[in-house]
Design an enzyme around this catalytic site. Structure first.
Site: not given
Ligand SMILES: [Zn+2]
Length: 680
Positions: A470-471, A474, A477
Site C-alpha cells: 500500500h505505502e 503511494h 505515485h
C-alpha cells in the site's frame, strides 16, 4: 554547517538536525520568503513564468525547512522537538494563510486566470492556476478585512487543536502498559511476541532478564497480536478497553477538543459561505457533493450489510461451539475470526511469519516494481534519523533505454517508542524543473512493524506485506512522476479522494500466486511459501470481508455526518451521531465504554476530515483499474506501462476522472469493488 535545516541539499542532514535549529531556521526562511514575495508583487503584467513559477519555488523552500521538522516530530518525538514544533506551527500556518490572503498576489493571479495567456498554457499549468484561485477563495480573499482575519485566526487555531489531539493520543498510547507475570495469561500468543514483550519489560527496567515478566502496550506490534491470538479473554478485554478509551481522561481527554474542532470547522465553513464543513472539504476532492458521498457510502452499506450479518452470525456460531464464547464481544471478534480462518482455510498468519523476512519481502516488492514499471531501486548511503532507516535510489528507463536517476526513497519500517503509530508516506521533495535542471523527488515511507529480534531480521505477517505494498503504491505515485510543474507533480495537487488509488491498487500484487513466490523465503531454510499455504492465504483473502467493509463504512459515514451538520454541536450530539451511525451500519456490538472517536486521528488530527470516505471512493477506482490487469495479465508489460503513463506519472496534472478514463476507457464502476471483496 551553521543550521542544517537551511542547507537545502536534496537530502536533509538528519544526523545534524537538533530541536534548537527549528525556530531560527523557520524565522530565517520566512523572512527570506517575505522579501521574495514582495519582489514578486512588483510587476504589472504577470505571466505564468514571472509569477506562478517563482511562487511555487518560494513555497517549496519554506516547506523544505518545515518538512523535516514535521517528519521528525512524527517519527522521533521528544519533549524538546515537540516544543519547537509547537512553537513553529502557528508561524508556518499564519504564513501560508497570509500568503493566500494577500490581495495584491490574488489580483495578479486573477489577471493570469482571466488573461490571454491562459488558453496557451499546458493542462498542468492551468490546473495550478485553478488550484490557486480555489485556495484564495478558501482563505476568504473576497471577504471584508475583519472577516478575512477571522478566517486566518480559525485556521491557525484549528492547526493547533489538531496537533493537540494527536499529542494527547500519542501520550495516552505511550502512557498505557500492562505488566504480565503469569505465563499462562499469554497462552496462544506467538513466541516471537513473548520474546519482544519480555525484552521490552527488561529494557524498561520492569524486571531482570531472568524473571518471568512481559510488558504489553497499545502499540500495534503488541496490541494486534493480543487481540488476535490471546486465549485469555480478560487479557483481550483489558487491552481492548485500554485502546478504545485512549485520550478520554484528565489532561489528555480529547472529548472537548472534538467538539471544539467540529464547531470551529463549521464556523470556518460558514465564514467562507458554505452550509457546513463537509461542503468546504469537498472543494478539493473528486466527489461532487455531500449528498453524492453519502449516497455512495449508503449504497455500499446496503450491498454489504446482509453479507456482514451472515458472516457475524456464522462467526458467533463457530465461537460458541469451538471457543466456548457464548456471546461475541468486541474484544473477541479478531480472536474468533482468526480461529475461524484457520479452521476454514488452514492458514495461520503468525505461523507464516518466518516465510516473510524483511530483506526478502523488500527485494520481492522491488522486483515487482521493476517488472511492472521498469524502475529499479538500489540501496545508497545517506544521513538518516534512526539506524533502522534504509535509503534507496530510484533508477528509471528514459529514452532509448538510458538510465535515469528518478528519486530517493527512505524506508523506516519498525515500531519504536515515541514514533507515531500507523503507516504513511511523507513527500519530502517534489520533482520540479529548476532552470535547466530537474529536481528529483524524495519520499519517506514509514511503517510500524515488529523490529528484528533473536538475531534474525524482522519477520512480517502477510497483512504487513499488504501494508508495505500500500505505502509503496503511494511512493511510486510520488517518485515515478514525469510532471515538472511542482504544485501538481507526484502526489501534489491530486484530489484527496483519488490519492488512495495507486496505494490500494498496488495491494493487489501482494495477493497473487506469482508474487507470493517472489516475496517469500523461509528465514532458516530459504524455501518459498509452500503451495498449500499459498492456496490458504489466497482463499482467506475475503475472509469476513463484509464485516471489514462495514467497519470502514461506519467510520466514513460517521466522519461525513459529523462534518455535514450545519449548526454547532455539543458532546452529546456528537455521541448521538456516532451511535446512530453504528446502529445503521455495524454488525459487531460496541460496548458503551468505547470512545473510538477520541482516537480517530485521521479526521481530528490528520487531513481526512470529511474525507475518510476517500478510502472507499479510491478503492472503487483501484479495483476497477486492477480489473484491466485481471483481463490482460497481472504482469503484462503493456498494461503496466499504460498505468504508469496514464496514472502514476501524471500526478495532479489532470483531473483524476480524466486520467482514469484514459487508462480504463470508461468511467469507474462500483461493482468492481464488491466483486473484488467477494460481496457482489
Ligand atoms: Zn494510503
Amino acid at each position: 554547517m551553521s543550521n542544517p535545516l537551511l542547507s537545502f541539499d536534496l537530502l536533509p542532514h538528519f544526523d545534524a538536525i537538533k530541536p534548537g535549529h527549528v525556530i531560527p531556521a523557520l524565522d530565517e526562511v520566512l523572512a527570506w520568503a517575505d522579501t521574495q514575495i514582495a519582489d514578486l508583487l512588483d510587476q504589472e503584467r504577470p505571466s505564468y513564468a514571472s509569477l506562478l513559477e517563482p511562487l511555487a519555488l518560494i513555497e517549496e523552500r519554506v516547506s523544505r525547512v518545515w518538512g523535516p521538522v514535521s517528519h521528525l516530530n512524527a517519527v522521533m518525538n521528544s519533549p524538546e522537538l515537540r516544543a519547537a514544533y509547537n512553537a513553529g506551527l502557528p508561524k508556518i500556518t499564519a504564513w501560508s494563510t497570509g500568503l493566500r490572503q494577500n490581495l495584491h498576489l490574488y489580483a495578479l493571479v486573477q489577471q493570469i486566470d482571466e488573461g490571454d495567456e491562459f488558453p496557451s498554457l499546458n493542462r498542468a499549468q492551468q490546473r495550478v492556476i485553478e488550484h490557486e484561485m480555489r485556495s484564495f477563495r478558501l482563505s476568504g480573499i473576497t471577504l471584508p478585512e475583519d472577516r478575512r482575519n477571522e478566517v486566518a485566526r480559525l485556521q491557525e487555531e484549528l492547526a493547533t487543536l489538531s496537533a493537540n489531539f494527536s499529542e494527547h493520543l500519542l501520550d495516552a498510547t505511550n502512557g498505557w502498559e500492562l505488566i504480565v507475570r503469569d505465563p499462562q495469561r499469554l497462552e496462544g500468543l506467538p513466541d516471537s511476541f513473548k520474546q519482544a514483550a519480555h525484552a521490552r519489560a527488561v529494557g524498561d527496567g520492569v524486571c531482570s532478564s531472568g524473571e518471568l515478566c512481559w510488558k504489553l502496550t497499545l502499540e500495534a506490534p503488541s496490541y494486534l497480536p493480543v487481540m488476535t491470538y490471546a486465549v485469555d479473554r480478560e487479557l483481550r478485554r483489558a487491552l481492548y478497553s485500554g485502546y478504545v478509551t485512549r485520550a478520554t481522561e484528565g489532561a489528555l481527554d480529547n472529548s472537548p477538543l472534538i467538539v471544539e474542532i467540529l464547531n470551529k470547522r463549521l464556523e470556518l465553513a460558514a465564514r467562507l459561505g458554505f452550509e457546513n464543513y463537509a461542503q468546504l472539504s469537498l472543494m478539493r476532492k473528486m466527489a461532487d457533493s455531500v449528498e453524492a458521498v453519502l449516497a455512495f457510502l449508503e449504497e455500499l452499506v446496503d450491498a454489504s450489510r446482509p453479507a456482514g450479518q451472515r458472516e457475524f452470525a456464522e462467526l458467533g456460531a463457530f465461537a460458541a461451539e469451538n471457543l466456548g464464547l457464548d456471546r461475541l464481544e468486541a474484544w473477541d471478534v479478531a480472536f474468533a475470526a482468526e480461529a475461524l480462518k484457520n479452521e476454514r482455510h488452514a492458514v495461520d498468519e503468525e505461523a507464516l511469519r518466518p516465510y516473510f523476512p524483511e530483506p526478502q519481502v523488500v527485494q520481492g516488492v522491488l522486483a515487482i516494481v521493476e517488472r511492472l514499471y521498469g524502475a529499479k531501486l538500489i540501496p545508497i548511503d545517506a544521513p538518516v534519523w534512526h539506524p533502522d532507516v534504509q535509503v534507496f535510489q530510484v533508477i528509471g528507463e528514459g529514452e532509448e533505454g538510458v538510465q535515469l536517476k528518478k528519486g530517493i526513497l527512505y524506508l523506516d519500517l519498525y515500531a519504536r517508542p515515541h514514533k507515531r503509530g500507523g503507516a504513511w508516506l511523507f513527500d519530502a521533495v517534489t520533482r520540479a524543473r529548476k532552470g535547466d535542471e530537474i529536481q528529483p523527488p524524495v519520499a519517506y515511507l514509514v511503517c510500524n512493524f515488529a523490529p528484528p529480534q533473536g538475531g534474525h531480521p524482522s519477520l512480517f505477517t502477510h497483512q504487513e506485506v499488504v501494508t508495505l505494498f500500500h505505502e509503496f503504491g503511494h511512493a511510486l505515485h510520488h517518485l515515478l512522476t514525469k510532471i515538472d510543474v511542482l504544485p501538481v507533480s507526484g502526489i501534489n495537487g491530486v484530489e484527496w479522494d483519488a490519492v488512495e488509488l495507486p496505494s490500494q491498487f498496488f495491494e493487489n500484487w501482494a495477493w497473487s500466486h506469482e508474487s507470493l513466490l517472489l516475496l517469500s523465503a523461509h528465514v532458516e531454510t530459504g524455501d518459498p511459501l509452500p503451495e498449500a499455504a499459498i492456496r490458504g492465504l489466497l482463499a482467506a483473502k475475503n475472509h469476513l470481508s463484509a464485516m471489514a467493509m462495514l467497519r470502514q463504512l461506519e467510520f466514513a459515514l460517521m466522519d461525513m455526518r459529523l462534518h455535514a451538520q450545519s449548526v454547532p454541536v455539543d458532546g452529546e450530539q456528537v455521541r448521538a451521531t456516532i451511535e446512530q451511525t453504528r446502529r445503521e451500519v455495524a454488525v459487531v456490538p460496541t460496548p458503551d465504554f468505547n470512545r473510538f472517536e477520541n482516537g480517530f486521528n485521521h479526521i481530528f488530527g490528520g487531513g481526512y476530515s470529511a474525507g475518510y470516505y476517500s478510502y472507499k471512493w479510491a478503492e472503487v477506482l483501484a479495483a476497477d483499474a486492477f480489473g484491466r490487469f485481471e483481463e490482460e495479465g497481472l504482469f503484462d508489460r503493456t498494461t503496466g506501462l499504460e498505468f504508469l503513463h496514464h496514472i502514476l506519472e501524471q500526478g495532479g496534472a489532470e483531473h483524476p476522472m480524466v486520467l482514469f478514463e484514459r487508462f480504463r476507457g470508461r468511467k469507474p464502476e462500483v461493482g468492481a469493488l464488491l466483486r473484488g471483496v467477494g460481496i457482489g
